[in-house]
Scaffold this motif. Sequence first.
Motif, mmCIF file in Angstrom:
data_model
loop_
_atom_site.group_PDB
_atom_site.id
_atom_site.type_symbol
_atom_site.label_atom_id
_atom_site.label_comp_id
_atom_site.label_asym_id
_atom_site.label_seq_id
_atom_site.Cartn_x
_atom_site.Cartn_y
_atom_site.Cartn_z
ATOM 1 N N SER A 1 -92.395 -104.326 42.609
ATOM 2 C CA SER A 1 -91.077 -103.977 42.068
ATOM 3 C C SER A 1 -91.095 -102.624 41.375
ATOM 4 O O SER A 1 -90.154 -101.831 41.501
ATOM 5 N N ALA A 2 -92.178 -102.347 40.650
ATOM 6 C CA ALA A 2 -92.287 -101.070 39.926
ATOM 7 C C ALA A 2 -92.381 -99.896 40.893
ATOM 8 O O ALA A 2 -91.794 -98.832 40.655
ATOM 9 N N ILE A 3 -93.117 -100.073 42.001
ATOM 10 C CA ILE A 3 -93.245 -99.002 42.994
ATOM 11 C C ILE A 3 -91.896 -98.727 43.658
ATOM 12 O O ILE A 3 -91.477 -97.570 43.807
ATOM 13 N N VAL A 4 -91.204 -99.784 44.047
ATOM 14 C CA VAL A 4 -89.891 -99.621 44.682
ATOM 15 C C VAL A 4 -88.927 -98.933 43.721
ATOM 16 O O VAL A 4 -88.162 -98.037 44.108
ATOM 17 N N ARG A 5 -88.969 -99.338 42.451
ATOM 18 C CA ARG A 5 -88.102 -98.735 41.438
ATOM 19 C C ARG A 5 -88.417 -97.247 41.263
ATOM 20 O O ARG A 5 -87.508 -96.403 41.179
ATOM 21 N N ALA A 6 -89.700 -96.916 41.228
ATOM 22 C CA ALA A 6 -90.106 -95.525 41.040
ATOM 23 C C ALA A 6 -89.675 -94.643 42.207
ATOM 24 O O ALA A 6 -89.257 -93.496 42.019
ATOM 25 N N LEU A 7 -89.796 -95.179 43.419
ATOM 26 C CA LEU A 7 -89.440 -94.398 44.603
ATOM 27 C C LEU A 7 -87.960 -94.027 44.636
ATOM 28 O O LEU A 7 -87.574 -93.031 45.256
ATOM 29 N N LYS A 8 -87.135 -94.798 43.964
ATOM 30 C CA LYS A 8 -85.690 -94.538 43.948
ATOM 31 C C LYS A 8 -85.295 -93.528 42.884
ATOM 32 O O LYS A 8 -84.158 -93.064 42.853
ATOM 33 N N GLN A 9 -86.218 -93.193 42.006
ATOM 34 C CA GLN A 9 -85.916 -92.278 40.917
ATOM 35 C C GLN A 9 -85.901 -90.829 41.390
ATOM 36 O O GLN A 9 -86.602 -90.470 42.339
ATOM 37 N N PRO A 10 -85.124 -89.968 40.734
ATOM 38 C CA PRO A 10 -85.138 -88.537 41.077
ATOM 39 C C PRO A 10 -86.430 -87.881 40.624
ATOM 40 O O PRO A 10 -87.125 -88.389 39.739
ATOM 41 N N ASN A 11 -86.750 -86.760 41.215
ATOM 42 C CA ASN A 11 -87.943 -86.000 40.826
ATOM 43 C C ASN A 11 -87.595 -85.095 39.650
ATOM 44 O O ASN A 11 -87.138 -83.972 39.830
ATOM 45 N N ASP A 12 -87.809 -85.590 38.463
ATOM 46 C CA ASP A 12 -87.510 -84.826 37.248
ATOM 47 C C ASP A 12 -88.781 -84.219 36.682
ATOM 48 O O ASP A 12 -89.835 -84.839 36.694
#
Length: 379
Positions: free
Chosen positions: A340-351
């Motif tokens: 779940s954490a990996i999927v969540r991270a992949l959806k985040q913008p590259n800040d």
Amino acid sequence: MHILIAALHRPTKPTGVCRHAVNLAKCLAITSQVDKITLVIGVWQLDYFKTAFVLDSPKINLIPITIKNNSVTRNIWFLWGLSKLTNKINPDIIHLSFPIPFFRSLFYAPVVSTIHDFYPYECPENFGYPKVLLNRSFLKQCIKNSDGLSCVSQITLKNLYRYFPDRSSEKTTTVIYNYVDFSKVTPSIPKNIDLEKSDQFILCVGQHRRNKNIDLLIRTYSVLINEQKILNSTKLVIVGSFGPETNKFKELIAQLSIAKKVILLSSIDDAQLCWLYQNCEVFVISSSTEGFCLPLAEALYFSCKVVCSNIPIFREICDTKCNFFDLEENKTDSSNNLSSAIVRALKQPNDKYSGFEFSKSTIAHQCLQFYSQILGTKI
């Protein structure tokens, strides 16, 4: 001021301890107070110290020691040979880059030691028996004989007081984080592996040891692929020195039929590591215990999307900048949390991360303050 850094160590390829010694030398080299740094290494380390790391300061001098690279010979040299060398070249401070056995009475100059972790107590399976008993003995002797102790994190300092309450109260102790600086490194794609510039990949950097929980990441990656939660073309790149868990990882990869998707890289140079950080989709570290975790700080330096286990040291390093997941007693639950954490991270913008705190100048200042306390003079 002349600082001697003892970095003679078993590995024939770059590791975290070697990188710590190099970083210590490089940050001291930028200060006006230090005019000479001597890095003592094994002759088998000379090639990668020259090629894998950027040692371009004229202040840094390498002294390779020609001995056999086995535990008995190395420890005998630590006990007798190191003091003979240091007394001959007469440094102001001797800094041990990791705990080694030594007799304090044989040294003319003060001796300080970096304490990275307490794996011999927290994760004895990393060493096996009876080897772990020797590691505990060497750690005890080093803590007892050192004039000062530099811990790589507040968690490590806390554990120092926990495991050695009497000894630690007698010592000059401090916390000096590892620093990260790739400003002079030109990225280079790793060679001779099945990885192209256009490939998407998840990155993990860590030695093949039990506490790293790399088998958990491998299993979770397989689930993500099979359940189509990530693109089928996404690869998993694991960078780290081979160790006690390597065969287990290879067997697991074969069992899960993902051999063509998982790339195991034994220690690589800074240029290749830099490229991997810059191009990964997400960086994952799933350890159950760490002293500091330099790869996590490096991932933050490159503004990677980060997923890490919810343990105190990772909260200390990156409290608000990472996607945390909980390690559970049930491996399936841990895998679900990680997935779940990996999927969540992949959806985040590259800040871009702001306020990066593990800078060379900050660490250099802390080192000089520490040495000043040991010498009893203002540097």
